[in-house]
Design a protein around this motif. Sequence first.
Motif, PDB file in Angstrom:
ATOM      1  N   VAL A 105     -28.089   9.764  40.042  1.00 20.34           N
ATOM      2  CA  VAL A 105     -28.257   9.175  41.366  1.00 20.34           C
ATOM      3  C   VAL A 105     -29.550   9.714  41.972  1.00 20.34           C
ATOM      4  CG1 VAL A 105     -27.347   9.117  43.720  1.00 20.34           C
ATOM      5  CG2 VAL A 105     -25.786   8.868  41.777  1.00 20.34           C
ATOM      6  N   ASN A 106     -30.404   8.816  42.426  1.00 22.41           N
ATOM      7  CA  ASN A 106     -31.675   9.193  43.041  1.00 22.41           C
ATOM      8  C   ASN A 106     -31.673   8.633  44.458  1.00 22.41           C
ATOM      9  OD1 ASN A 106     -34.304   9.971  43.410  1.00 22.41           O
ATOM     10  ND2 ASN A 106     -35.212   8.380  42.118  1.00 22.41           N
ATOM     11  N   SER A 107     -31.366   9.400  45.491  1.00 25.86           N
ATOM     12  CA  SER A 107     -31.356  10.845  45.501  1.00 25.86           C
ATOM     13  C   SER A 107     -30.658  11.357  46.759  1.00 25.86           C
ATOM     14  CB  SER A 107     -32.806  11.358  45.552  1.00 25.86           C
ATOM     15  OG  SER A 107     -33.414  10.838  46.748  1.00 25.86           O
ATOM     16  N   VAL A 108     -30.477  12.703  46.798  1.00 23.68           N
ATOM     17  CA  VAL A 108     -30.098  13.360  48.054  1.00 23.68           C
ATOM     18  C   VAL A 108     -31.261  14.259  48.461  1.00 23.68           C
ATOM     19  CG1 VAL A 108     -27.624  13.394  47.518  1.00 23.68           C
ATOM     20  CG2 VAL A 108     -29.046  15.337  46.862  1.00 23.68           C
ATOM     21  N   ASP A 118     -31.378   4.200  41.976  1.00 26.68           N
ATOM     22  CA  ASP A 118     -32.342   4.651  42.977  1.00 26.68           C
ATOM     23  C   ASP A 118     -32.223   3.765  44.217  1.00 26.68           C
ATOM     24  OD1 ASP A 118     -34.533   5.405  44.451  1.00 26.68           O
ATOM     25  OD2 ASP A 118     -36.019   4.965  42.893  1.00 26.68           O
ATOM     26  N   SER A 119     -31.623   4.314  45.271  1.00 26.32           N
ATOM     27  CA  SER A 119     -31.516   3.532  46.498  1.00 26.32           C
ATOM     28  C   SER A 119     -31.347   4.476  47.676  1.00 26.32           C
ATOM     29  CB  SER A 119     -30.317   2.580  46.427  1.00 26.32           C
ATOM     30  OG  SER A 119     -30.168   1.907  47.667  1.00 26.32           O
ATOM     31  N   SER A 120     -31.768   4.006  48.840  1.00 24.10           N
ATOM     32  CA  SER A 120     -31.548   4.811  50.034  1.00 24.10           C
ATOM     33  C   SER A 120     -30.241   4.390  50.708  1.00 24.10           C
ATOM     34  CB  SER A 120     -32.725   4.660  50.995  1.00 24.10           C
ATOM     35  OG  SER A 120     -32.944   3.286  51.214  1.00 24.10           O
ATOM     36  N   SER A 121     -29.596   3.364  50.165  1.00 25.13           N
ATOM     37  CA  SER A 121     -28.354   2.876  50.768  1.00 25.13           C
ATOM     38  C   SER A 121     -27.142   3.480  50.058  1.00 25.13           C
ATOM     39  CB  SER A 121     -28.312   1.344  50.663  1.00 25.13           C
ATOM     40  OG  SER A 121     -26.978   0.900  50.650  1.00 25.13           O
ATOM     41  N   VAL A 122     -26.277   4.106  50.834  1.00 26.23           N
ATOM     42  CA  VAL A 122     -25.070   4.711  50.264  1.00 26.23           C
ATOM     43  C   VAL A 122     -24.196   3.629  49.618  1.00 26.23           C
ATOM     44  CG1 VAL A 122     -23.001   6.053  50.772  1.00 26.23           C
ATOM     45  CG2 VAL A 122     -25.122   6.567  51.960  1.00 26.23           C
ATOM     46  N   GLN A 182     -40.481  -0.752  28.823  1.00 24.82           N
ATOM     47  CA  GLN A 182     -40.501   0.708  28.981  1.00 24.82           C
ATOM     48  C   GLN A 182     -39.755   1.400  27.852  1.00 24.82           C
ATOM     49  OE1 GLN A 182     -40.326   2.144  33.315  1.00 24.82           O
ATOM     50  NE2 GLN A 182     -39.131   0.266  33.351  1.00 24.82           N
ATOM     51  N   ASP A 183     -38.679   0.750  27.401  1.00 22.75           N
ATOM     52  CA  ASP A 183     -37.920   1.280  26.270  1.00 22.75           C
ATOM     53  C   ASP A 183     -38.848   1.380  25.050  1.00 22.75           C
ATOM     54  OD1 ASP A 183     -36.032   2.002  24.430  1.00 22.75           O
ATOM     55  OD2 ASP A 183     -34.719   0.280  24.731  1.00 22.75           O
ATOM     56  N   ASN A 184     -39.561   0.296  24.776  1.00 20.21           N
ATOM     57  CA  ASN A 184     -40.469   0.293  23.631  1.00 20.21           C
ATOM     58  C   ASN A 184     -41.589   1.307  23.784  1.00 20.21           C
ATOM     59  OD1 ASN A 184     -39.025  -1.693  22.370  1.00 20.21           O
ATOM     60  ND2 ASN A 184     -40.271  -3.369  23.190  1.00 20.21           N
ATOM     61  N   ALA A 185     -41.990   1.562  25.045  1.00 23.23           N
ATOM     62  CA  ALA A 185     -43.126   2.458  25.278  1.00 23.23           C
ATOM     63  C   ALA A 185     -42.715   3.927  25.216  1.00 23.23           C
ATOM     64  CB  ALA A 185     -43.764   2.136  26.621  1.00 23.23           C
ATOM     65  N   GLY A 186     -41.425   4.195  25.119  1.00 19.90           N
ATOM     66  CA  GLY A 186     -41.020   5.585  24.940  1.00 19.90           C
ATOM     67  C   GLY A 186     -40.209   6.197  26.070  1.00 19.90           C
ATOM     68  N   ALA A 187     -39.750   5.386  27.033  1.00 27.72           N
ATOM     69  CA  ALA A 187     -38.911   5.946  28.102  1.00 27.72           C
ATOM     70  C   ALA A 187     -37.564   6.390  27.521  1.00 27.72           C
ATOM     71  CB  ALA A 187     -38.681   4.896  29.185  1.00 27.72           C
ATOM     72  N   ASP A 188     -36.982   7.430  28.136  1.00 28.68           N
ATOM     73  CA  ASP A 188     -35.657   7.896  27.714  1.00 28.68           C
ATOM     74  C   ASP A 188     -34.578   7.449  28.691  1.00 28.68           C
ATOM     75  OD1 ASP A 188     -36.431   9.677  25.453  1.00 28.68           O
ATOM     76  OD2 ASP A 188     -37.568  10.663  27.036  1.00 28.68           O
ATOM     77  N   ILE A 189     -34.989   7.276  29.948  1.00 29.93           N
ATOM     78  CA  ILE A 189     -34.074   6.919  31.031  1.00 29.93           C
ATOM     79  C   ILE A 189     -34.857   5.944  31.910  1.00 29.93           C
ATOM     80  CG2 ILE A 189     -32.852   7.838  33.081  1.00 29.93           C
ATOM     81  CD1 ILE A 189     -32.882  10.613  31.592  1.00 29.93           C
ATOM     82  N   LEU A 190     -34.174   4.997  32.570  1.00 28.16           N
ATOM     83  CA  LEU A 190     -34.905   4.069  33.438  1.00 28.16           C
ATOM     84  C   LEU A 190     -34.418   4.195  34.877  1.00 28.16           C
ATOM     85  CD1 LEU A 190     -34.845   0.818  31.266  1.00 28.16           C
ATOM     86  CD2 LEU A 190     -36.680   2.515  31.452  1.00 28.16           C
ATOM     87  N   ASP A 191     -35.363   4.350  35.792  1.00 26.13           N
ATOM     88  CA  ASP A 191     -35.038   4.310  37.212  1.00 26.13           C
ATOM     89  C   ASP A 191     -34.867   2.844  37.616  1.00 26.13           C
ATOM     90  OD1 ASP A 191     -35.274   6.145  39.848  1.00 26.13           O
ATOM     91  OD2 ASP A 191     -36.134   4.170  40.261  1.00 26.13           O
ATOM     92  N   VAL A 192     -33.818   2.560  38.405  1.00 25.12           N
ATOM     93  CA  VAL A 192     -33.592   1.179  38.841  1.00 25.12           C
ATOM     94  C   VAL A 192     -33.544   1.139  40.362  1.00 25.12           C
ATOM     95  CG1 VAL A 192     -31.991  -0.757  38.854  1.00 25.12           C
ATOM     96  CG2 VAL A 192     -32.342   0.534  36.752  1.00 25.12           C
TER      97      VAL A 192
END
Lengths: 801, 189
Positions: free
Chosen positions: A422-425, A402-406, A361-371
């Motif tokens: 943080v993804n997300s509230v 990115d998680s639903s767990s606090v 994704q870095d090579n393809a042009g992403a600026d930030i990565l969701d994990v």
Amino acid sequence: MKASSFKSFLESNEFIILDGAMGTMLTAFGMESGACPELENITAPERVIKIAESYAKAGSDMVYANTFGASLHKLPEGFTPEKIIPTAIKNAREGIRRAGKNTLVALDIGPLGIMTAVSGGTATFEEAYDDFAAQIKAAVGDYPHGENLPDEYKPDLIGIETMSDLLETKAAILAVKENCDLPLMVTMTFEGNARTFTGTPLSAFAITAEGLGVDALGINCSQGPKEYAKLFEELRKYTNLPLIAKANAGMPDPETGNYGVKSNDFADEMAKLTCKGIKIVGGCCGTTPEFIAALKLSLDEKKYTPQPKTSFSAVTSALKTVIIDRPRIIGERINPTGKKIFKEALKNNDIGYIVRQAAEQDNAGADILDVNVSLPDIDEISMSKNVINAISAVCSLPLQIDSSSVKVIKSSLRIYPGKPIVNSVNGEISTLENILPLVKKYGAAVVGLTLDENGIPKTAEKRFEIAERILKKALEYGIRRENVYIDCLTLTASAEQENVYETIKALKMVKERLGLKTVLGVSNISFGLPKRELINENFLAMALANGLDLPIINPNIEGMAGAVRTYNLLMNIDKNAIEYIGAYSGAEAIPSSGQQDLTLEYAVRNGLTSETAAITKKLLETTAPLEIVDNMLIPILDEIGMEFEKGKLFLPQLIMAANTVTASFNEIKRALSGTTVESKGVVVLATVKGDVHDIGKNIVKVLMENYGYTVIDLGKDVPPEVVADSAAQSGAKLVGLSALMTTTLASMEATIKLIHERGIDCKIVVGGAVLTAEYAEKIGADFYAKDAKQSVDIARMVYQK
Amino acid sequence: MKDILITEIDIAETLTYLGFKGNIPDSRILSAIKRCEEVLLDTITPRFVYKVTDTSNPLIVGRDLSGLLKDCEKAVFFCCTLGQMTDRLINSAGVTDIEEQLYLDALANAAIEQVCDKAQEIITNVYPEYKKTTRFSPGYGDYPLNLQPQILDFLDAKKLIGVTVNESLLMIPAKSVSAVFGLEKRSFS
């Protein structure tokens, strides 16, 4: 009382003058070369007292106690922070008393001399945190029998300095914030290229440290004051905090150890620097009370004027700052939802696979990565930490947790080297109350989804109301508005066509009326419709035109990253189309080879990747996929492997061929449309604990994959337990271990021992430069492979049985 | 701490590291190596630090090193590195393209040797009346590898050029070298 006097000092228009060097003075007063400076607090307290006295007399408003290296990692055997730190502070106070001054005393905290994984080392965040916490606790009397520590043994504030590793710095800051409420100053050491030795830029340091709640930040050591001017010009752009400058007196002479810059020149240059928003000044290596006296004199007539306030949205990794002043792509691929191979990788702890998704994704042009690594049955907390560490070590993009767990969010925020998202509230009060305090504490940005307990509102107005509610709550928690990003939520056109435009409307309202940055996951829009990419690209273009800042997309799909690039070009953001041309010039130049009669073997042997793919595609029209693998690719590899063994071909040629074969495999996988080629067996690979050499292991991996084995790549510096767990869980019949140093053979032996102790039914093959067949046998390995080719032969033998 | 400029990397040496044993690889491999050379030269930040002492320094131990320095008046401890970004570049390549990683690694090995050569030359030029011996690193002969942390401390290498070791005595950044050499008074007989 002293803490508040520092804070009022910060708010005044006076400069704060620090002290000069400790080591230089100790040496001048007779400390032996090679001695541990912190032990002088006990063995030669008069020296230490005299130094504080001299600095207080010279005009320091604050002196650092002699505690720079008073950490468990650096102190000699038998000494602890509790033994050294209170005495060091008392010594400083005694010197100040003798000078008849009211100077403040700072606990000085330096680096531990270890490096975290993000900076190429093998230390963990927790290891660093514990050591720093022990120092803070020693300083404030929080240790057994320390509760009666008198005040004169405790510092007025804390100074962290000479840092070069951002994650280590973060560990130190958190240790301070969580174990006392003293004011905190933090400085890192930067080279002329405006980065630390480990590559952290000024911006990432400033943004991260300010987010973590330090009181002042700046630069110390490394260079003389002249070189500092350019650095502060840059640093001040990224923070509103008071700035600290603590320069060296030039560089030491390699024979005499003397520093080059004279005290008057030092003072003049430092005084000039203060126009760059610097509030706190002092000296580092090579400076003496004479320098501080000169510095005080040169600032006599001057008053501090705070720099103009800045406000911007940004996230960082340890290596890179991404300012959100234009559309930035958040890559969505690190997420198991709907991805069978990804889920398998998570179950098997195949970090290598996940890191590859990051690199692509870095090579393809992403600026930030969701994990997002959530999956039932796995330990999401430790997986998330491992994945963040592994990605951060090779990929410089900032991450979105990115998680639903606090709990996962909290533990990931803790060890993240920089400022993440943080993804997300959402509008539900419970998520806001659970997560926003974490966002504030760790200085992150946060995505707010415009939904609440009643679901996603249909109208734009109602979604806007939720956005307002999220913002209000965030502000209440002390989170700045530039750190709140709103996601107005994409609905599926096939199910709710009439509401599609409400998303765009809401996005526009949030952007214009609240002035917040906006996020949007795009690809859901086309669910259930044919020719999905067409819809996705056009919806993305619509959203961008209406103010979308952070599209969450698959950047590997040409049209999606392309839509963002086109937007930037057409909106005059990408000036002179430099990025657009950079991405696409030459794209048309790749010719599909005109040579019709190339054989697969010729293409593979000559590293002709695109031809190999084309030939494979053609073959697939007439030949079964597995037949191509077994009857064509493997015999070619065997032949090449044999030539390698005979010394006719060399390692690069073997690797080149293996790489090229991968192109063929990719075509075959595509032909099987998602279903995987039948595996010949599972092999677990790892570079052992303490060792970070991974080339040998990577070569083995590529070859094994070529031969149809499923490789679980655990990476490098892998603890024995992780190898044993993976071997047990995956049912691999073969485990490959690599070590390149004589000093790491012990971990190899420990890993083998653990696998045997746990009675795991697998064979172990070992390799690496320092190994021999005899040694391999001695440490209990089943096989020794002298090169990658031999390890494949061993895999075949193991799996034939 | 000083900077060293490296403008090209010794390809013959690189090929030796790649195991070519004097054979010349085909043009495809050569041009791939040249491409990697360009990237590597953009990434490396060669630095070195040194200290000059007399030969009674307690860090000079063992028969081999003492033998090397027997006619010398001064001993020079030094440490060179290509910088942390070089490690990252090589590690990142390992994720996407192992062939590239192989070339970058071999090129970096050649480059750090060049940096050491240059550092020795620069240091020796400060002492025109002396000539230098070959360099000797911890781990060679009977010179113990476990002196590495003390040598780096002595040079203040962490603070001055960002070089340290982990608990397995692995240098960080990996493309770093520490070594000792002697300065022997030239005889004008």
